[in-house]
Write an enzyme that holds these catalytic residues in place. Sequence first.
Site, mmCIF file in Angstrom:
data_model
loop_
_atom_site.group_PDB
_atom_site.id
_atom_site.type_symbol
_atom_site.label_atom_id
_atom_site.label_comp_id
_atom_site.label_asym_id
_atom_site.label_seq_id
_atom_site.Cartn_x
_atom_site.Cartn_y
_atom_site.Cartn_z
ATOM 1 N N CYS A 53 -37.504 13.043 -18.489
ATOM 2 C CA CYS A 53 -37.364 14.056 -17.432
ATOM 3 C C CYS A 53 -37.341 15.452 -18.041
ATOM 4 C CB CYS A 53 -36.084 13.839 -16.635
ATOM 5 S SG CYS A 53 -35.986 12.249 -15.796
ATOM 6 N N CYS B 123 -31.815 12.410 -18.846
ATOM 7 C CA CYS B 123 -33.054 11.659 -19.062
ATOM 8 C C CYS B 123 -34.023 12.421 -19.977
ATOM 9 C CB CYS B 123 -33.690 11.385 -17.698
ATOM 10 S SG CYS B 123 -35.386 10.791 -17.752
#
Length: 158
Positions: free
Chosen positions: A82, A79
């Site tokens: 993230c 991600c």
Amino acid sequence: MLYTNLKHIETSDDLAKTPEKTNERTKKVEITKNTKTVGTIHLTKEEFLKKVTDYETNPKEWKYLGDKPCIIDFYADWCGPCKAVAPILEELAKEYDGQIYIYKINTDKEQELAGAFGIRSIPSLLFVPMEGKPQMSMGTMPKTQLVEAIKSLLLDQK
């Protein structure tokens, strides 16, 4: 970050080798590793049940088990957002060391845990105060906003 404590231990063997040089005693150094983690802490489901809340035993009641407030980062390695928030969380874990915990849950590895909290998008941050209900935030947040959330939601500093 790893802290290492050094202990100086004088042994009788060292003294026996140089008895005439009592002022210049040879010291043996024993290195002991007392590790203290400073930074984010990765949790498995089993660790989560012990450190945060045992939702299997008490599925209808939230009871935080920690001794300091925490942030739980639900993330995945692939991600992009993230990855962007990860270094900020590392910085905050160091800045607020001793005041809060910052836990990380890999949603790919801990799918059951992510499902139990209804995680549909990542990153998702769960702010868990010592008392009261936790609050979820989805998406990335700038450091200033995270600091404000820590102060107001976790440390009762307005």
